[in-house]
Design a protein around this motif. Structure first.
Motif, PDB file in Angstrom:
ATOM      1  N   ALA A  10       0.842  -1.189   0.000  1.00  8.84           N
ATOM      2  CA  ALA A  10       0.000   0.000   0.000  1.00  8.84           C
ATOM      3  C   ALA A  10       0.881   1.245   0.000  1.00  8.84           C
ATOM      4  N   GLU A  23      -3.690   4.134  -0.767  1.00  6.11           N
ATOM      5  CA  GLU A  23      -4.168   3.213  -1.795  1.00  6.11           C
ATOM      6  C   GLU A  23      -3.709   1.803  -1.431  1.00  6.11           C
ATOM      7  N   SER A  60      -9.160   1.917  -1.125  1.00  4.97           N
ATOM      8  CA  SER A  60      -8.350   2.972  -0.526  1.00  4.97           C
ATOM      9  C   SER A  60      -9.096   3.572   0.661  1.00  4.97           C
TER      10      SER A  60
END
Length: 297
Positions: A10, A23, A60
Motif C-alpha cells: 500500500a 491506496e 483505498s
C-alpha cells in the motif's frame, strides 16, 4: 507526488497538511476491501487525538487530521503498524449484522423509468433487467435467482446517505457484472435496487442514477428524521460491512409491505453476525448460507 510505501505494498500520499490518502490496491478485490474496513475500523476505535475523519472506500481510504495536534507523517507511522497487524486478508473478522431487503424485481415503475432513457443506454429496446440478464448469459428469472442467492456486503458509502455499494458474497466466477448507463438518467425511483459494475445499490430517494434498474424495495434504507421503526439509532439502514440479503417478492406483497412501512408497522428482519473472511474464502458457496440462516433465528 511523493509516496510512502507500507510493507504490504500500500502507498500513502499527502493532501496539504490535513489529509493522508492510502491506496491499498488498484482494482476492486473483496479481500482487500475488507482489509480496508478492518484497518479503518481499528483506527476509528482508537479515537486518536487529532483525527477528524476516516473515510474508507473499496480499494483505498482517506484520513483527515488536525495538523496542530497530529502530524500527518506521525499518522503514517501508525497506519504502517495497522497494515502489518492486518497484513493477511484471511485474518479479517467483522462484527456486523445481516438485514433482509424485500425486492419486487421487474416492477412496473422501474421498468417505466428505464424505458424512458433508452437513448442513454447500451440497448435501445430491452429493460435494464433483461439487459443485465443477457450480458451475464442468464434468463431473467435466473438473474433474479442469482442476485438473491447470497448476501451482499457493503463496501463503500455512496453519494447519498443510505446509498451504499455492496458486493455479493459469491465466488469470483459467479459475480454479476454489467456496465452502467452510457449517460446517467435524470430520474430514478426511490428505493430502486440497481446493479452497476460488480456492485448493487439501493437508491434511498428519487433522483439521478446510472446503475441498471433491477427492481424496487417497499421499505426505506434511509430516514434522516429517524421516525421509521428500525432507524432509532441510525439515519441509514446499512453502514459499511453490513450484510444485505435480497428476497424476491411479488407485486401484491410489495403493496402490502409498502403500506405497512408507511404506517409504521413494518419490522426489518435483521440479526447480528460475525463475518470471517477466512471462512468465506474456505467455503464461498456454503458460508453465505450460514450467514443468511441467522435471519431465521
Amino acid at each position: 507526488m511523493s509516496y510512502q510505501f507500507f510493507a504490504d505494498g500500500a502507498r500513502a500520499s499527502f493532501g496539504g497538511d490535513e489529509f493522508v490518502f492510502v491506496e491499498v490496491c488498484e482494482s476492486m478485490d473483496l479481500a482487500q476491501a475488507l482489509r480496508v474496513q478492518a484497518i479503518t475500523g481499528e483506527l476509528s476505535r482508537r479515537e486518536l487525538p487529532g483525527i477528524l475523519d476516516v473515510a474508507p472506500a473499496n480499494a483505498s481510504y482517506l484520513v483527515r487530521v488536525d495538523p496542530d495536534i497530529l502530524h500527518p507523517r506521525e499518522l503514517v507511522r501508525t497506519l504502517a503498524r495497522l497494515h502489518e497487524r492486518f497484513g493477511e486478508a484471511g485474518s479479517v473478522a467483522l462484527d456486523t449484522e445481516i438485514i433482509e431487503i424485500p425486492v419486487w424485481y421487474g416492477d412496473p415503475e422501474t421498468e417505466r423509468v428505464c424505458l424512458k432513457f433508452r437513448d442513454r443506454h447500451q440497448s435501445g429496446a430491452e429493460t435494464d433487467l433483461a439487459y443485465t440478464a443477457r450480458v451475464n448469459g442468464l434468463a431473467e428469472d435466473d438473474l433474479v435467482a442469482a442476485h438473491s442467492s447470497a448476501p451482499f456486503i457493503v463496501t463503500f458509502p455512496c453519494f447519498k446517505p443510505g446509498n451504499t455499494e455492496c458486493v455479493q458474497l459469491v465466488p469470483r466466477e459467479r459475480q454479476l457484472q454489467v456496465p452502467k448507463y452510457l449517460r446517467p438518467r435524470t430520474e430514478t425511483p426511490a428505493r430502486a435496487v440497481a446493479h452497476g459494475g460488480a456492485f448493487t445499490v439501493v437508491y434511498p430517494t428519487a433522483g439521478v442514477g446510472g446503475y441498471q434498474l433491477l427492481g424496487r424495495s417497499p421499505v426505506p434504507v434511509a430516514d434522516l428524521a429517524q421516525r421509521t421503526p428500525g432507524f432509532e439509532t441510525s439515519k441509514v439502514l446499512a453502514t459499511i460491512s453490513t450484510l444485505l440479503s435480497f428476497r424476491p417478492i411479488p407485486g401484491d406483497e410489495y403493496a402490502q409491505l409498502r403500506t405497512d412501512s408507511r404506517e409504521g408497522r413494518y419490522r426489518y428482519r435483521r440479526a447480528p453476525v460475525r463475518f470471517a473472511l477466512a471462512e468465506f474464502l474456505a467455503d464461498p458457496a456454503g458460508y453465505p448460507r450460514i450467514l443468511r440462516a441467522a435471519l431465521s433465528c
